[in-house]
Design an enzyme around this catalytic site. Sequence first.
Site, PDB file in Angstrom:
ATOM      1  CG  ASP A 105      16.545  -6.791   4.005  1.00 36.05           C
ATOM      2  OD1 ASP A 105      15.767  -7.091   4.941  1.00 36.05           O
ATOM      3  OD2 ASP A 105      17.245  -5.762   4.013  1.00 36.05           O
TER       4      ASP A 105
ATOM      5  CB  THR B  16      13.954   0.730   8.729  1.00 36.97           C
ATOM      6  OG1 THR B  16      14.360   0.776   7.343  1.00 36.97           O
ATOM      7  CG2 THR B  16      15.186   0.766   9.620  1.00 36.97           C
TER       8      THR B  16
ATOM      9  CG  HIS C 248      -8.084   8.493   2.611  1.00 33.33           C
ATOM     10  ND1 HIS C 248      -7.975   9.657   3.337  1.00 33.33           N
ATOM     11  CD2 HIS C 248      -9.343   8.029   2.833  1.00 33.33           C
ATOM     12  CE1 HIS C 248      -9.117   9.886   3.973  1.00 33.33           C
ATOM     13  NE2 HIS C 248      -9.955   8.906   3.698  1.00 33.33           N
TER      14      HIS C 248
ATOM     15  CG  HIS D  25      -9.831   9.250  -1.232  1.00 34.91           C
ATOM     16  ND1 HIS D  25      -9.168  10.199  -0.490  1.00 34.91           N
ATOM     17  CD2 HIS D  25     -11.002   9.001  -0.584  1.00 34.91           C
ATOM     18  CE1 HIS D  25      -9.897  10.513   0.567  1.00 34.91           C
ATOM     19  NE2 HIS D  25     -11.015   9.802   0.530  1.00 34.91           N
TER      20      HIS D  25
ATOM     21  CB  CYS E 281      13.998  -4.188   4.684  1.00 33.97           C
ATOM     22  SG  CYS E 281      13.473  -2.475   4.708  1.00 33.97           S
TER      23      CYS E 281
HETATM   24  C1  RB5 Z   1      19.899  -4.135   6.385  1.00 35.28           C
HETATM   25  O1  RB5 Z   1      20.904  -4.038   7.345  1.00 35.28           O
HETATM   26  C2  RB5 Z   1      19.010  -2.900   6.437  1.00 35.28           C
HETATM   27  O2  RB5 Z   1      19.714  -1.794   5.948  1.00 35.28           O
HETATM   28  C3  RB5 Z   1      17.752  -3.130   5.628  1.00 35.28           C
HETATM   29  O3  RB5 Z   1      17.084  -4.239   6.113  1.00 35.28           O
HETATM   30  C4  RB5 Z   1      16.745  -1.999   5.643  1.00 35.28           C
HETATM   31  O4  RB5 Z   1      16.458  -1.584   6.929  1.00 35.28           O
HETATM   32  C5  RB5 Z   1      17.007  -0.893   4.714  1.00 35.28           C
HETATM   33  O5  RB5 Z   1      16.244   0.061   4.596  1.00 35.28           O
END
Ligand code: RB5
Length: 143
Positions: A8, A67, A98, A133, A65
Site C-alpha cells: 500500500d 507496519t 520451520h 514441521h 505496508c
Molecule cells: C496505512 O496508513 C497503514 O495503516 C497501513 O500501511 C498498515 O500499516 C496497516 O496495517
Amino acid sequence: MKIAIGSDHGGYLLKQTIVEQLTGLGHDVDDVGCFGPESVNYPDYARQVCERIEEGRVEVGILICGTGLGMSMAANRFPQVRAALCHEPFSARMSREHNNANVLCLGERVTGSGLAKDIVAVWLTTPFAGGRHQQRIEQFSHC
Ligand code: RB5
C-alpha cells in the site's frame, strides 16, 4: 524464482527498493502495485499477491505496508498462504525453515531499508526443513 510483490502507500517506497533488489538478483518479479504514494487499501494488494500464489502463478510473495500487520492479517485469510511478518533476519530464516512461509510481510515504518534487504535475502535462500514441521503445518492447514 517467480515472486509477486505488493504494497500500500505505507510500504510503497520500501517496495521500490525491494523490487530493485529482486531484479538485481535475477528474479522474475510480478509487481502488483501500488505504483505511487496516494492512499490505497492494503487488502486489495494482499489479495492480488495471494491469488497469484494460490493459482500457482508465483512461488512466493512479498507484502509491505506501514507496519506489515495489516498485510499479514489479510494474507493469512487465504487458505494456502502462510504469511510471516518479520522485523529481523532470525525470524525470517525460521519462518522458512520451520513454517514454510510463502509470503514475507515487512513494515516500512518499522524496518529500515538495509535491514529489510537482509531479511529478504535470508528469507529467499532458506529452505524448508520438512519432517516434523510439515506435520505441524498440516495441523493448521485447510487442505
Ligand atoms: C496505512 O496508513 C497503514 O495503516 C497501513 O500501511 C498498515 O500499516 C496497516 O496495517
